[in-house]
Design an enzyme around this catalytic site. Structure first.
Site, PDB file in Angstrom:
ATOM      1  N   THR A   1     -59.564   6.003 -82.623  1.00 30.84           N
ATOM      2  CA  THR A   1     -60.980   6.301 -82.783  1.00 30.84           C
ATOM      3  C   THR A   1     -61.715   4.972 -82.771  1.00 30.84           C
ATOM      4  OG1 THR A   1     -60.541   8.287 -84.066  1.00 30.84           O
ATOM      5  CG2 THR A   1     -62.731   7.328 -84.275  1.00 30.84           C
TER       6      THR A   1
ATOM      7  N   LYS B   1     -65.468  12.397 -80.746  1.00 34.24           N
ATOM      8  CA  LYS B   1     -64.765  12.133 -82.003  1.00 34.24           C
ATOM      9  C   LYS B   1     -65.759  11.772 -83.111  1.00 34.24           C
ATOM     10  CE  LYS B   1     -61.403  11.652 -84.881  1.00 34.24           C
ATOM     11  NZ  LYS B   1     -60.259  10.740 -84.755  1.00 34.24           N
TER      12      LYS B   1
ATOM     13  N   LYS C   1     -64.416   3.021 -91.295  1.00 38.57           N
ATOM     14  CA  LYS C   1     -64.636   2.415 -89.976  1.00 38.57           C
ATOM     15  C   LYS C   1     -65.290   3.414 -89.019  1.00 38.57           C
ATOM     16  CE  LYS C   1     -61.437   2.841 -87.160  1.00 38.57           C
ATOM     17  NZ  LYS C   1     -60.980   3.796 -86.103  1.00 38.57           N
TER      18      LYS C   1
END
Length: 295
Positions: free
Chosen positions: A104, A179, A247
């Site tokens: 990701t 995502k 993150k």
């Protein structure tokens, strides 16, 4: 012109054999493919080496031996180094190689790698996944893919070895944007899951019995069915790390800002997870958010 993949001539390289990558590599080995692996900590690849995987000492060395290179690393900075660094994949892979980043990461970085791959006569796809450690182990990941449709079609048989819900989303970067949508939906939902369990406990209810009533109704979600039982059993081991979720939320907030979008739920979730990391829980699973809610 994208070269078709022939199973007998397909050699898969996997960079990153952590929680997710280890299971993915294992599925490819069981499917009969020659698999090469690299990980910063070699000990994390020992099980795969015992299964027949071949070790390489760097992403670049791995790329020299493979025509399908899959990366599953931690942060966008890791992705950039693995692909664009001095000993990286793009400087060492053969023309017509397929480069598939399943980390990701940043949509902008996915586009940068796509353009660089084209210059080197290679094919790049951004293909982040959802499903956590359980989905990886059981080969039923959701895979969201950006890049050329022809390239997606060529590697679809490989995706089908590790995933069940495999969707082509569009041009380079589209997989990463999708995502981000996934992570945005999870972020606020995790707050709700944790608050519901805390409420149940304070009300004197049995959380496991409460879960039986609410997980199959309108409140149902993957997090409620899969992570709430872990919380109830005081299991905060990572299926997905807190530090990686922070993150991801940062990437999503940055992209949202560029699109002039306000994300109050995501902003709140990120602030709560940062509190969680600050008390030493950055390497716990995302369900550890319960520890912040249950004060």
């Amino acid at each position: 012109m994208i070269v078709e993949l022939n199973k007998e001539k397909t050699v898969i390289g996997l960079v990153g054999t952590g929680v997710m990558g280890k299971s993915m590599a294992g599925h490819f080995i069981k499917a009969g493919y020659e698999v090469h692996v690299y990980n910063r900590t070699k000990s994390k690849a020992e099980d795969l080496l015992e299964q027949g995987a071949r070790w390489q000492d760097s992403p670049g060395e791995l790329a020299k031996h493979c025509n399908v290179i899959i990366t599953m690393v931690g942060f966008p900075s890791d992705v950039e180094e693995v692909y664009l660094g001095e000993s990286g994949i793009l400087r060492n892979a053969k023309p017509n190689s397929f480069l598939i980043d399943m980390t990701t990461s940043s949509p902008a970085l996915a586009k940068k790698i796509y353009d660089a791959a084209r210059e080197h006569q290679m094919v790049s796809l951004d293909a982040p996944v959802s499903g956590g450690d359980v989905g990886a182990k059981e080969a039923r990941l959701s895979i969201m893919v950006g890049g050329d449709k022809e390239a997606f079609d060529a590697v679809l048989p490989l995706f089908e070895i590790i995933g069940k819900n495999i969707v082509y989303q569009g041009q380079a970067g589209a997989g990463q944007h999708t995502k981000m949508c996934n992570q945005i939906a999870i972020a606020s939902n995790m707050i709700g899951v944790c608050e519901a369990l805390v409420y149940a406990k304070k009300a004197g209810l049995d959380p496991t019995t409460v879960l039986k009533s609410i997980e199959s109704g309108a409140a149902g979600s993957w997090s409620l069915s899969n992570l709430a039982p872990r919380i109830i059993n005081d299991n905060f081991a990572p299926g997905f790390y807190v530090k990686h979720f922070i993150k991801d939320m940062g990437i999503a907030l940055q992209a949202a800002e560029e699109m002039k979008l306000d994300m109050p739920g995501l902003s709140l979730a990120k602030s709560l997870y940062e509190q969680l990391a600050a008390i030493g829980e950055e390497n716990s699973g995302t369900q550890a958010l319960y520890k912040i809610i249950d004060k």
